[in-house]
Design an enzyme around this catalytic site. Structure first.
Site, PDB file in Angstrom:
ATOM      1  NE  ARG A 105     -52.789 -36.887  29.350  1.00  0.00           N
ATOM      2  CZ  ARG A 105     -52.572 -36.009  28.400  1.00  0.00           C
ATOM      3  NH1 ARG A 105     -52.591 -36.398  27.125  1.00  0.00           N
ATOM      4  NH2 ARG A 105     -52.334 -34.732  28.676  1.00  0.00           N
ATOM      5  CD  GLN A 164     -53.750 -35.057  20.997  1.00  0.00           C
ATOM      6  OE1 GLN A 164     -53.725 -35.228  22.198  1.00  0.00           O
ATOM      7  NE2 GLN A 164     -54.838 -35.204  20.286  1.00  0.00           N
ATOM      8  CB  SER A 176     -49.698 -31.780  26.999  1.00  0.00           C
ATOM      9  OG  SER A 176     -51.018 -32.258  27.154  1.00  0.00           O
ATOM     10  CG  LEU A 177     -48.801 -37.606  24.860  1.00  0.00           C
ATOM     11  CD1 LEU A 177     -49.434 -38.798  25.524  1.00  0.00           C
ATOM     12  CD2 LEU A 177     -49.016 -37.649  23.360  1.00  0.00           C
ATOM     13  CG  HIS A 218     -53.898 -28.906  29.262  1.00  0.00           C
ATOM     14  ND1 HIS A 218     -53.383 -29.755  30.218  1.00  0.00           N
ATOM     15  CD2 HIS A 218     -53.443 -29.360  28.060  1.00  0.00           C
ATOM     16  CE1 HIS A 218     -52.638 -30.675  29.622  1.00  0.00           C
ATOM     17  NE2 HIS A 218     -52.666 -30.456  28.321  1.00  0.00           N
ATOM     18  CD  GLN A 231     -50.411 -33.302  31.797  1.00  0.00           C
ATOM     19  OE1 GLN A 231     -51.283 -33.910  31.199  1.00  0.00           O
ATOM     20  NE2 GLN A 231     -49.128 -33.480  31.566  1.00  0.00           N
TER      21      GLN A 231
END
Length: 297
Positions: free
Chosen positions: A113, A9, A88-89, A195, A244
């Site tokens: 998500r 992101q 991440s993503l 996170h 995650q």
């Protein structure tokens, strides 16, 4: 050895993916399939929407995923990774590109998500902050000794960490970071504490979806955010994906491990060049490049 890396992101931009759509019939097919799966025209927002439109969580995450995955697919035979990783993503993009997840399932999970994260953000006000110029251990120590929920969330490169948590706790931690000599400790314009333990409601929601999705062994090792080590077992991949959302993104450690395991060249697949910049800060010797699509695909 060649490593392919996939952004998360923040990499989005107006007009993203339009060149792929206009120049590749295969890309066009995937984008149209995405509109059907998501039940709204994400291509309209990606190609013509403003930066503000693209910031909407239900759009941002699928848009970056689509740009990355479709670009990887247009590379055809040129896409031969020895290893992959995603920030991440971007881990979802990496898994689809490496054959551990099919396109449809990957997109559905990314969409779920995004929505689960949005809901978690609305439950309790929270935020993130970038901390520059402090050692990891100093940042971790300040977080541990700050009242309220605040944790190290993104280890982006040496001297660049992002912390995540409750708004008051983040503000207190930022003051302590500056007192400890941080070059900057700046609250970021994000809507939630990604996170961190504050994403627990989203983790629970996503866990059910991940457990019900079929994964395969990837074509090459994936270095996952949670462990920063090579993983090929589909059950381990699932377990780490579930963790995650509430665990830190160990990007520095992932890149260091990939280099230790033989990676010499990192190709960023998707919008922007953020990850290339981070790789260079982690190891100046590493070669970096952006993936460019094959117009024949």
């Amino acid at each position: 050895m060649k490593a392919y890396i996939f952004p998360g992101q923040g990499a989005q931009f107006s007009g993203m993916g339009l060149d792929l759509y206009e120049n590749s019939p295969m890309a066009q097919e995937y984008f149209e399939k995405a509109n059907d799966i998501l039940k709204f025209s994400i291509t309209d927002v990606m190609f013509e929407g403003s930066a503000e439109d693209l910031k909407e969580t239900k759009v941002t995450q699928p848009a970056i995923f689509l740009h990355s995955v479709i670009l990887a697919k247009t590379l055809g035979d040129a896409f031969k990774p020895d290893m992959v990783a995603g920030h991440s993503l971007g881990e979802f993009s990496a898994l689809v590109a490496a054959g551990a997840l099919n396109f449809e399932d990957g997109l559905k999970l990314v969409s779920q998500r995004a929505q689960a994260m949005q809901k978690a953000c609305e439950l309790q006000p929270s935020t993130m902050a970038a901390v520059l110029g402090l050692k990891d251990a100093v940042v971790e120590n300040i977080c541990a000794n700050t009242e309220g929920i605040v944790v190290a969330a993104n280890y982006n490169c040496p001297g660049q960490l992002v912390i995540s948590g409750e708004i008051d706790a983040i503000n207190r931690a930022c003051e302590s970071m500056k007192e400890a000599g941080a070059r900057r400790a700046l609250v970021l314009p994000v809507g939630g504490a990604f996170h961190s333990p504050m994403m627990e409601p989203a983790r629970e929601e996503l866990a059910a979806a991940i457990e019900n999705t079929v994964f395969s062994a990837p074509n090459c090792p994936i270095y996952q955010n949670v462990t920063a080590s090579a993983v090929t077992n589909e059950n381990e991949i699932k377990s780490h994906l579930i963790s995650q959302l509430t665990s830190p993104v160990r990007w520095t450690q992932s890149v260091q491990q990939m280099i230790a395991d033989g990676a010499t060249h990192f190709t960023e697949v998707g919008p922007g060049k953020v990850l290339q910049g981070l790789v260079k800060k982690i190891n100046r010797e590493a070669e970096t490049a952006s993936a460019t699509f094959n117009t024949e695909a």
